[in-house]
Design an enzyme around this catalytic site. Structure first.
Site, PDB file in Angstrom:
ATOM      1  N   CYS A 168      67.050  16.387  15.427  1.00  0.00           N
ATOM      2  CA  CYS A 168      66.490  17.727  15.207  1.00  0.00           C
ATOM      3  C   CYS A 168      65.692  17.865  13.907  1.00  0.00           C
ATOM      4  O   CYS A 168      64.922  18.815  13.761  1.00  0.00           O
ATOM      5  CB  CYS A 168      67.603  18.764  15.218  1.00  0.00           C
ATOM      6  SG  CYS A 168      68.929  18.412  16.387  1.00  0.00           S
ATOM      7  N   HIS A 297      67.515  26.708   9.878  1.00  0.00           N
ATOM      8  CA  HIS A 297      67.651  25.855  11.052  1.00  0.00           C
ATOM      9  C   HIS A 297      68.129  26.707  12.224  1.00  0.00           C
ATOM     10  O   HIS A 297      67.566  26.650  13.314  1.00  0.00           O
ATOM     11  CB  HIS A 297      68.622  24.718  10.755  1.00  0.00           C
ATOM     12  CG  HIS A 297      68.806  23.753  11.882  1.00  0.00           C
ATOM     13  ND1 HIS A 297      67.766  23.027  12.413  1.00  0.00           N
ATOM     14  CD2 HIS A 297      69.920  23.411  12.595  1.00  0.00           C
ATOM     15  CE1 HIS A 297      68.217  22.267  13.395  1.00  0.00           C
ATOM     16  NE2 HIS A 297      69.519  22.476  13.532  1.00  0.00           N
ATOM     17  N   HIS A 335      65.338  25.685  20.868  1.00  0.00           N
ATOM     18  CA  HIS A 335      65.454  24.580  19.913  1.00  0.00           C
ATOM     19  C   HIS A 335      64.611  23.409  20.418  1.00  0.00           C
ATOM     20  O   HIS A 335      64.945  22.770  21.420  1.00  0.00           O
ATOM     21  CB  HIS A 335      66.928  24.198  19.804  1.00  0.00           C
ATOM     22  CG  HIS A 335      67.230  23.157  18.770  1.00  0.00           C
ATOM     23  ND1 HIS A 335      66.275  22.519  18.020  1.00  0.00           N
ATOM     24  CD2 HIS A 335      68.430  22.637  18.366  1.00  0.00           C
ATOM     25  CE1 HIS A 335      66.852  21.658  17.206  1.00  0.00           C
ATOM     26  NE2 HIS A 335      68.155  21.713  17.405  1.00  0.00           N
TER      27      HIS A 335
END
Length: 421
Positions: A168, A297, A335
């Site tokens: 990520c 995030h 995401h």
């Protein structure tokens, strides 16, 4: 270092930075059910709840199957064997460079570097099962290294070129590498990119089984409904060059660190996150009370969001007198995994250009644990567009990989534009 050019392809048809800016500014929810053109969720083998709910939604870009192969001197046969992510890197990589007033004549033979955040896709499996799987182009069609190398080859770039996979955080790790390469004079310009697509259900199902994704199908960042994240697609690019007199937005500094030993292999580490934020501020030569915006995030998980909020308090909010505007783009787009840092970087860049923080799209009732972490902290989680309250406009963006590799980048507006109207 100046941010001279941008490109963006985000879910729900946002195919330019301007469209992306409009999407996040109005708090749009771009998550949908899986399009039939990708795979038929109803034709999958029976999945028990909540697994079935966790794989039903996502943020999907439009036109990922399209390519103007002739524009990049790619034959139809080779294009048929190329991962669509490679095609997007070609198109939107050149778009970002062109936005920085660099055309093919300027780029050929130049020390322009390419730094790509990319973890690969399910394309290799689809390719092997198709007629193109026996093509001479199959070996390069699904390679992560070729995803970056193909752009350098096509444009004749001689600068550093690499693909980064830290899950990520990949795009921000690539950004860190691009910044350092410029600072060390290894290249004259850096193109930083992040890309990801969801081409089959297998990876999403594995994340669902692990409990990472949301049964509600949304990333409820900082909200009481937080139960995991929705997956999303994206491709975006940022062209970096050395500072100049007419630069509007600059990249001040960055840092990359590792969680090390935490509660589990994929669990976040608040102490490491605090160290990362402090290191990035130091590298940027700025202080915590100088920040205006912060892009978290913010996956929308019951564990991750409170830890990140606590880290923000410990490293940034502890001595502030003016509220820091905090938001997360995953609530809009999902995401984007290896491209997640790029979506956050684009949102922060566009917000600083406008001098406004976008609303937190899914925030209705504040997560109790996040509220406890932020108690007595001077910050704001806007639910409508909010103007930056002082100058200069400076912001940070975080991206934390479930591999444990974490990154943070700090930007600033060099010259506040005169208000119009």
């Amino acid at each position: 270092m100046a941010i001279d050019g941008l490109s963006a392809l985000l879910p729900s048809g946002a195919s330019s930075p301007r469209m992306a800016s409009c999407m996040v500014a109005c708090g749009r929810d771009a998550i949908t059910e899986v399009p039939a053109a990708r795979w038929d969720v109803h034709a999958q083998p029976a999945l028990l709840e909540p697994i079935a709910s966790r794989v039903r939604h996502g943020g999907f870009v439009r036109g990922a199957e399209l390519v103007d192969n002739a524009a990049f001197a790619v034959s139809p046969a080779e294009a048929a064997a190329m991962d669509p992510c490679q095609r997007l890197v070609l198109e939107f990589g050149y778009t970002a460079l062109h936005d920085a007033a660099l055309d093919r004549v300027d780029l050929g033979g130049s020390l322009t570097g390419v730094f790509l955040g990319f973890s690969g896709t399910e394309f290799a499996q689809a390719l092997a099962a198709s007629p193109a799987g026996g093509s001479v182009y199959a070996a390069t069609g699904s390679s992560s290294s070729i995803a970056a190398g193909r752009l350098s080859y096509t444009l004749g770039l001689h600068g550093p070129c690499a693909s980064y996979d830290t899950a990520c955080s990949a795009a921000l790790v690539a950004c860190h590498a691009g910044l350092r390469s410029l600072q060390l004079a290894e290249c004259a310009a850096s193109l930083v990119m992040g890309v990801t697509l969801m081409l089959a259900s297998a990876i999403g199902t594995s994340f669902a089984v692990a409990g990472m994704t949301s049964a509600r199908g949304r990333s409820h960042t900082f909200d009481d409904r937080a139960d995991g994240y929705a997956r999303g697609e994206a491709c975006g690019g940022v062209a970096l060059r050395h500072d100049s007199e007419d630069v509007l937005l600059g990249l001040l500094g960055s840092a990359v660190r590792q969680d090390g030993r935490s509660a589990s292999l994929t669990a976040p580490n608040g102490q490491a996150q605090q160290g990362l934020l402090v290191a990035a501020l130091h590298d940027a030569g700025t202080s915590a009370d100088g920040l205006t915006l912060n892009e978290v995030h913010g996956t929308g998980t019951a564990l991750g969001d409170p830890i990140e909020a606590g880290s923000l308090v410990g490293a940034v909010l502890v001595a502030r007198d003016v509220p820091l505007l905090v938001g997360g783009v995953k609530a809009n787009l999902g995401h984007a995994e290896p491209a997640a840092g790029m979506t956050g970087l684009l949102k922060l860049t566009l917000g600083l250009r406008r001098g406004k923080a976008a609303p937190n799209a899914q925030l209705r009732s504040l997560n109790t644990h996040v509220g406890e972490a932020l108690r007595r902290a001077v910050c704001a989680l806007p639910v409508q567009p909010s103007a930056c309250s002082w100058e200069p406009w400076t912001g940070g963006v975080s991206s934390f990989g479930y591999s444990g590799t974490i990154g943070h980048v700090i930007l600033a507006v060099a010259d506040i534009p005169e208000p119009t109207g």
